[in-house]
Design a protein around this motif. Structure first.
Motif, PDB file in Angstrom:
ATOM      1  N   GLY A 209       0.494  -1.416  -0.117  1.00 39.59           N
ATOM      2  CA  GLY A 209      -0.005  -0.053  -0.034  1.00 39.59           C
ATOM      3  C   GLY A 209       0.398   1.337  -0.291  1.00 39.59           C
ATOM      4  O   GLY A 209       1.920   1.543  -0.186  1.00 39.59           O
ATOM      5  N   THR A 210       0.120   2.757   0.653  1.00 34.84           N
ATOM      6  CA  THR A 210       0.645   3.678  -0.028  1.00 34.84           C
ATOM      7  C   THR A 210       1.269   4.716   1.424  1.00 34.84           C
ATOM      8  O   THR A 210       2.016   5.187   1.527  1.00 34.84           O
ATOM      9  N   SER A 212       2.828   3.483   5.400  1.00 35.18           N
ATOM     10  CA  SER A 212       4.695   2.676   6.160  1.00 35.18           C
ATOM     11  C   SER A 212       3.919   2.520   7.714  1.00 35.18           C
ATOM     12  O   SER A 212       3.449   3.371   7.599  1.00 35.18           O
ATOM     13  N   GLY A 237      -4.187   6.817   3.288  1.00 35.35           N
ATOM     14  CA  GLY A 237      -4.093   5.791   2.337  1.00 35.35           C
ATOM     15  C   GLY A 237      -3.922   4.719   2.658  1.00 35.35           C
ATOM     16  O   GLY A 237      -5.657   4.490   3.407  1.00 35.35           O
TER      17      GLY A 237
END
Length: 270
Positions: A209-210, A212, A237
């Motif tokens: 995914g975008t 962290s 996100g």
């Protein structure tokens, strides 16, 4: 009376009365011996001698001498394992005074029973190696019966257990929290189909995914919880996880891995 001789050894009986038996001793296992027998009547008139060649019975199968396996006993092996059996002594007949462990062939059965009753329809192994590749998990035994040069069976051996687990572990990864969410911490359930022990840890978890974050793993084998603490608590996100293919069961079967659907992270204003 009756009289017998073992011409291979040069030994003979006296005339036997009342059909008494005579034993020719000191013979080698699975070796051919030539015997002569004749009878005589009360007037001491003897019949023509009859000659027959017979093999002694072969010795019992012996682990290390006439049977070995490429794999070890009572060790759990993974899918795709082949158990290769060999006869170190080789197949063939002996001679008087020769090797006592020679067998002409084995009757054999490969199954999951610890014992076997021979019926005479078992296949015969008489050359080369004997490979066995189980496709079902369980404990297996190779049942062997020694055959002499006349094809007569003697003692038998139940060789095993040889253990195999052909069931590959799989993993199902699901979201433990609602999605979309505005939480700074999200959780994934990672449920394996069987125990994987210490082979699963944080090093097997990859983020997708975008967004962290920092992952951690808790739980009791084979059910685990992967917790992700987001690095940026104000970012929107998506974030998910993937479990790699380095996880394995006790037999060494590797899990093909798996991926979650992502969480949708929305940090609501205000």
């Amino acid at each position: 009376g009756l009289q017998f001789a073992n011409t291979t050894l040069g030994t003979a009986s006296v005339w036997q009365q009342d059909n008494s038996a005579w034993t020719s001793s000191g013979l080698t296992a699975n070796a051919p011996y030539v015997f002569i027998g004749q009878s005589r009547n009360g007037d001491s008139v003897a019949t023509q001698a009859t000659t027959a060649t017979k093999y002694t019975l072969a010795a019992s199968p012996a682990v290390g001498d006439t049977i070995t396996c490429s794999q070890s006993l009572s060790t759990l092996y993974p899918a795709g394992t082949t158990f290769v059996f060999s006869n170190p002594a080789g197949f063939g007949e002996s001679v008087h005074g020769g090797a006592s462990d020679m067998v002409s062939a084995f009757k054999y059965t490969w199954d999951s029973a610890s014992t076997h009753t021979y019926t005479g329809v078992e296949p015969v192994w008489s050359s080369g190696v004997l490979p066995q590749s189980p496709t079902v998990s369980g404990n297996y035994y190779l049942h062997l019966q020694s055959l002499n040069g006349d094809g007569v069976g003697s003692s038998a051996l139940d060789y095993g257990p040889f253990s195999i687990d052909v069931d590959v572990p799989t993993v199902t990864i699901s979201l433990s929290d609602p999605s979309p969410t505005g939480k700074d911490v999200v959780h994934f359930s990672a449920d394996f189909s069987k125990n994987v022990g210490a082979t699963f840890d944080i090093s097997d978890v990859m983020l997708t995914g975008t967004l962290s974050g920092t992952p951690s793993v808790t739980g009791i084998d084979p059910h685990y919880v992967v917790t992700i603490v987001l690095a940026n608590t104000e970012a929107n996100g998506a974030i998910g996880i993937t479990v790699g293919n380095n996880v394995s069961d006790a037999a060494g079967n590797k899990c093909p891995g798996g991926s979650s659907t992502p969480y949708s992270i929305t940090q609501w204003p205000g």
